[in-house]
Design a protein around this motif. Sequence first.
Motif, PDB file in Angstrom:
ATOM      1  N   ARG A 269       0.827  -1.209   0.000  1.00 41.82           N
ATOM      2  CA  ARG A 269       0.000   0.000   0.000  1.00 41.82           C
ATOM      3  C   ARG A 269       0.858   1.254   0.000  1.00 41.82           C
ATOM      4  O   ARG A 269       0.509   2.257  -0.632  1.00 41.82           O
ATOM      5  N   ALA A 270       1.995   1.212   0.681  1.00 39.92           N
ATOM      6  CA  ALA A 270       2.891   2.369   0.694  1.00 39.92           C
ATOM      7  C   ALA A 270       3.442   2.649  -0.703  1.00 39.92           C
ATOM      8  O   ALA A 270       3.697   3.805  -1.058  1.00 39.92           O
ATOM      9  N   ALA A 271       3.604   1.599  -1.495  1.00 38.67           N
ATOM     10  CA  ALA A 271       4.111   1.754  -2.860  1.00 38.67           C
ATOM     11  C   ALA A 271       2.991   1.946  -3.881  1.00 38.67           C
ATOM     12  O   ALA A 271       3.263   2.039  -5.082  1.00 38.67           O
ATOM     13  N   GLY A 272       1.745   1.960  -3.429  1.00 36.99           N
ATOM     14  CA  GLY A 272       0.621   2.186  -4.331  1.00 36.99           C
ATOM     15  C   GLY A 272       0.207   0.985  -5.145  1.00 36.99           C
ATOM     16  O   GLY A 272      -0.503   1.123  -6.146  1.00 36.99           O
ATOM     17  N   ILE A 273       0.627  -0.225  -4.742  1.00 40.74           N
ATOM     18  CA  ILE A 273       0.237  -1.428  -5.476  1.00 40.74           C
ATOM     19  C   ILE A 273      -1.228  -1.739  -5.179  1.00 40.74           C
ATOM     20  O   ILE A 273      -1.619  -1.837  -4.016  1.00 40.74           O
ATOM     21  N   PRO A 274      -2.077  -1.879  -6.194  1.00 44.78           N
ATOM     22  CA  PRO A 274      -3.496  -2.170  -5.951  1.00 44.78           C
ATOM     23  C   PRO A 274      -3.689  -3.466  -5.174  1.00 44.78           C
ATOM     24  O   PRO A 274      -2.890  -4.408  -5.290  1.00 44.78           O
ATOM     25  N   ASP A 275      -4.746  -3.524  -4.387  1.00 44.08           N
ATOM     26  CA  ASP A 275      -5.036  -4.719  -3.589  1.00 44.08           C
ATOM     27  C   ASP A 275      -5.318  -5.934  -4.471  1.00 44.08           C
ATOM     28  O   ASP A 275      -5.195  -7.080  -4.020  1.00 44.08           O
ATOM     29  N   THR A 276      -5.703  -5.693  -5.724  1.00 44.07           N
ATOM     30  CA  THR A 276      -6.028  -6.798  -6.631  1.00 44.07           C
ATOM     31  C   THR A 276      -4.786  -7.487  -7.195  1.00 44.07           C
ATOM     32  O   THR A 276      -4.902  -8.538  -7.829  1.00 44.07           O
ATOM     33  N   VAL A 277      -3.628  -6.907  -6.983  1.00 36.19           N
ATOM     34  CA  VAL A 277      -2.393  -7.479  -7.527  1.00 36.19           C
ATOM     35  C   VAL A 277      -1.877  -8.558  -6.583  1.00 36.19           C
ATOM     36  O   VAL A 277      -1.594  -8.302  -5.420  1.00 36.19           O
ATOM     37  N   GLY A 278      -1.793  -9.787  -7.080  1.00 36.68           N
ATOM     38  CA  GLY A 278      -1.247 -10.896  -6.313  1.00 36.68           C
ATOM     39  C   GLY A 278       0.071 -11.349  -6.900  1.00 36.68           C
ATOM     40  O   GLY A 278       0.556 -10.797  -7.894  1.00 36.68           O
TER      41      GLY A 278
END
Length: 390
Positions: A147-156
């Motif tokens: 989240r700190a790096a802005g990676i979407p929650d949908t990215v696995g």
Amino acid sequence: MGRIARRFARVEPRRRARALVLGLLSDLPRKNCWTLAEHAGDASPDGPQHLLSRARWDADAVRDDIRDFIVEQLHHRDAVLVVDETGDVKKGASTVGVQRQYTGTAGRIENSQVAVYLAYSTPRGHAAIDRELYVPRSWVEDTARCRAAGIPDTVGFATKPALAARMIGRALDASVPASWVAGDEVYGGNPLLRTALEEREVGYVLAVACDHQITTHAGKFRADTLVKKLPKRAWQKLSAGAGAKGHRFYDWALADITDDRPGHRHLLVRRNRRTGELAFYRCYSADRVPLSTLVKVAGRRWTIEETFQSGKGLAGLDEHQVRRWTSWHRWVTLAMLAHAFLAAATAHQRVQEQTPDGLIPLTCNEIQHLFTTLVAQTSHTDTHRLRWSD
């Protein structure tokens, strides 16, 4: 730039994008938001930074426009999709996707960021048409870090072959005219990727390791064991394509792979005529094809290395100083656009003009030099230069 104009909600970010792409095409010794802002005549790097992080525009849609542009400019019946990864050495631990991992760029394990690219390669030229950032498992398991790096929650978590399959699927769904896929051992050794291509009846020539297991009518063998059983008459001298010093001739041999599923599967072996060094490829085609066709596809794999070299050297593909997910995708997409322009202009020049005797055709490097010198000239006052110096 007109092709991607509709991807921007406002005129200001569209103009910023144009200025950034012109900066990427320039001969600046280093390309980042500070140097690109000075090149564009801005008073600070706030504009490029806003474009990469907060402005409203769709980088994936621009990626699709680049793909369509490249296919239109380089279209050829012998087109091959080539997949490979490249790494950028980075410091610290906050940049998205960074960890200690092997990268071919450095040739060893380094603190780096790795991405997988898909290139469209034809006899007319080659350029990247898609990209996927590799997010290591250590990142995916750390929600706060993502989240700190802005990676979407949908990215696995996804392996590099899975990212490759995703990009190839997008290209085929968009009706990109290519009947073959090429890649190195990372992708050839992955059965899921091979199965996905076979289900779509897309041919492939994918490198595999010497210990890759091959099933034949005589049993199951390692690739390097099977090659010892091939008779001398199985080898043919063929060119893998033209290199910097002329055609690259190797000895090639083919062995059938036993499989009950539809299609034709082979082990392709390449032998260096001087050193005897061997390389192995797993091949598939829906219809039977001659050895020469498989050799040509295998030879096109190296064009993605040239794409990386020119993309980084001429368009700043690896010079980003951004940390977050969105900024990374926007930077590399605009760098891909800059390189796509060079690749298309080079291909167009070679078709439209005859090269004088004794001279080589114009290259991407020379196209960039001429474009920067003759077309995209910038003129700034001494006051502007001194302000940036201050």
